[in-house]
Scaffold this motif. Structure first.
Motif, PDB file in Angstrom:
ATOM      1  N   UNK A  26     -21.643  88.466  79.638  1.00  0.00           N
ATOM      2  CA  UNK A  26     -21.713  87.644  80.847  1.00  0.00           C
ATOM      3  C   UNK A  26     -21.663  86.139  80.576  1.00  0.00           C
ATOM      4  N   UNK A  27     -21.965  85.718  79.354  1.00  0.00           N
ATOM      5  CA  UNK A  27     -22.099  84.284  79.105  1.00  0.00           C
ATOM      6  C   UNK A  27     -20.796  83.678  78.593  1.00  0.00           C
ATOM      7  N   UNK A  28     -20.662  82.381  78.822  1.00  0.00           N
ATOM      8  CA  UNK A  28     -19.511  81.631  78.329  1.00  0.00           C
ATOM      9  C   UNK A  28     -20.012  80.524  77.408  1.00  0.00           C
ATOM     10  N   UNK A  29     -20.341  80.915  76.197  1.00  0.00           N
ATOM     11  CA  UNK A  29     -20.797  79.980  75.173  1.00  0.00           C
ATOM     12  C   UNK A  29     -19.902  80.153  73.960  1.00  0.00           C
ATOM     13  N   UNK A  30     -19.530  79.081  73.336  1.00  0.00           N
ATOM     14  CA  UNK A  30     -18.678  79.108  72.153  1.00  0.00           C
ATOM     15  C   UNK A  30     -19.284  80.000  71.079  1.00  0.00           C
ATOM     16  N   UNK A  31     -18.658  81.139  70.796  1.00  0.00           N
ATOM     17  CA  UNK A  31     -19.201  82.103  69.838  1.00  0.00           C
ATOM     18  C   UNK A  31     -19.268  81.556  68.412  1.00  0.00           C
ATOM     19  N   UNK A  32     -18.527  80.495  68.128  1.00  0.00           N
ATOM     20  CA  UNK A  32     -18.587  79.922  66.790  1.00  0.00           C
ATOM     21  C   UNK A  32     -19.899  79.179  66.549  1.00  0.00           C
ATOM     22  N   UNK A  33     -20.678  78.945  67.613  1.00  0.00           N
ATOM     23  CA  UNK A  33     -21.931  78.208  67.494  1.00  0.00           C
ATOM     24  C   UNK A  33     -23.118  79.088  67.135  1.00  0.00           C
ATOM     25  N   UNK A  34     -22.954  80.412  67.193  1.00  0.00           N
ATOM     26  CA  UNK A  34     -24.083  81.296  66.901  1.00  0.00           C
ATOM     27  C   UNK A  34     -23.585  82.646  66.395  1.00  0.00           C
ATOM     28  N   UNK A  93     -26.416  69.825  74.162  1.00  0.00           N
ATOM     29  CA  UNK A  93     -25.571  69.940  75.340  1.00  0.00           C
ATOM     30  C   UNK A  93     -25.266  71.390  75.685  1.00  0.00           C
ATOM     31  N   UNK A  94     -25.271  72.272  74.683  1.00  0.00           N
ATOM     32  CA  UNK A  94     -25.003  73.697  74.901  1.00  0.00           C
ATOM     33  C   UNK A  94     -26.312  74.464  74.792  1.00  0.00           C
ATOM     34  N   UNK A  95     -26.474  75.449  75.642  1.00  0.00           N
ATOM     35  CA  UNK A  95     -27.694  76.253  75.595  1.00  0.00           C
ATOM     36  C   UNK A  95     -27.517  77.533  76.377  1.00  0.00           C
ATOM     37  N   UNK A  96     -28.343  78.528  76.056  1.00  0.00           N
ATOM     38  CA  UNK A  96     -28.238  79.831  76.713  1.00  0.00           C
ATOM     39  C   UNK A  96     -28.928  79.809  78.077  1.00  0.00           C
ATOM     40  N   UNK A  97     -28.292  80.428  79.056  1.00  0.00           N
ATOM     41  CA  UNK A  97     -28.809  80.449  80.422  1.00  0.00           C
ATOM     42  C   UNK A  97     -29.602  81.716  80.697  1.00  0.00           C
ATOM     43  N   UNK A  98     -30.547  81.608  81.619  1.00  0.00           N
ATOM     44  CA  UNK A  98     -31.270  82.771  82.118  1.00  0.00           C
ATOM     45  C   UNK A  98     -30.376  83.526  83.093  1.00  0.00           C
TER      46      UNK A  98
END
Length: 223
Positions: free
Chosen positions: A68-76, A175-180
């Motif tokens: 469901x999330x849109x976070x750059x997978x290279x960051x984690x 600036x990037x972080x995981x959302x609830x």
């Protein structure tokens, strides 16, 4: 370091939330993730381990979240042990320290809150002739799978931000972080404890009246 210790599959990982009226003017959203975006002085933590693999008991809920999330997978490391497992209020918690009332926060507050609740559950189980809960992590996820109301789902906020309690020269704004999101998320875990429903799920018919604590002292009701 958090990735070296707190993400072990044998460690119960805590998150921190802010109480809703403190950080959000909308009284209909429930609990929110503790973050400077929502008016707090600190931002909660969460994410994925670079050292420990994700345990099997997390697979279903974490996979659903990652879809469901849109976070750059290279960051984690998306296959790493995910945290937190659960959260509790960790903002403006009153305690007595050295005979003085003071306010504290962070996981130093939320962790003992949850530890106290688990101790009460163990007390009830022992009084009923049942064994203690033991290794809590897989039990928590298995119980959540059949009875998700053992937690209050946190669906508002994210862990994007910083810690304003640090000296200005040490403040780093992420600036990037995981959302609830509904269900497990990397900002609040499964959610915050719903003690009454935890009693039903982990003690069952042996649980006592909610106005009675493990020591048999009346007058403390969990809502």
């Amino acid at each position: 370091h958090r990735s070296d210790i707190c993400n072990s599959d044998r460690v119960f990982a805590m998150g921190t939330n802010a109480s809703m009226p403190f950080a959000c003017p909308d009284f209909n959203v429930g609990e929110i993730v503790c973050s400077i975006d929502k008016g707090s002085m600190i931002t909660g933590g969460g994410g994925f381990s670079n050292r420990f693999a994700r345990p099997s008991y997390q697979d279903a809920v974490v996979t659903e979240y990652l879809e469901q999330i849109e976070v750059n997978r290279s960051l984690f490391n998306a296959s790493g042990r995910a945290y937190p497992d659960i959260s509790a209020v960790g903002e403006n918690i009153p305690i007595f320290f050295q005979k003085r009332l003071t306010m504290v926060g962070g996981t130093s507050s939320s962790s003992p809150i949850v530890a106290g609740l688990i101790s009460l559950l163990n007390g009830e189980r022992l009084s009923a002739g049942m064994p203690p809960l033991g290794f809590l992590n897989p039990l928590l996820y298995a119980t959540y799978d059949r009875k998700p109301d053992i937690v209050n789902d946190v669906r508002v906020g994210s862990i994007r931000g910083s810690n304003l309690l640090l000296p200005p020269e040490k403040v780093m704004d992420c600036a990037a972080g995981f959302a609830a999101l509904p269900g497990w998320d990397a900002a609040s875990g499964l959610g915050t404890p719903n003690f009454v429903q935890m009693r039903h799920g982990l003690v069952g018919e042996h649980s006592r009246d909610p106005g009675t604590v493990a020591n048999g002292l009346p007058g403390l009701t969990f809502i």
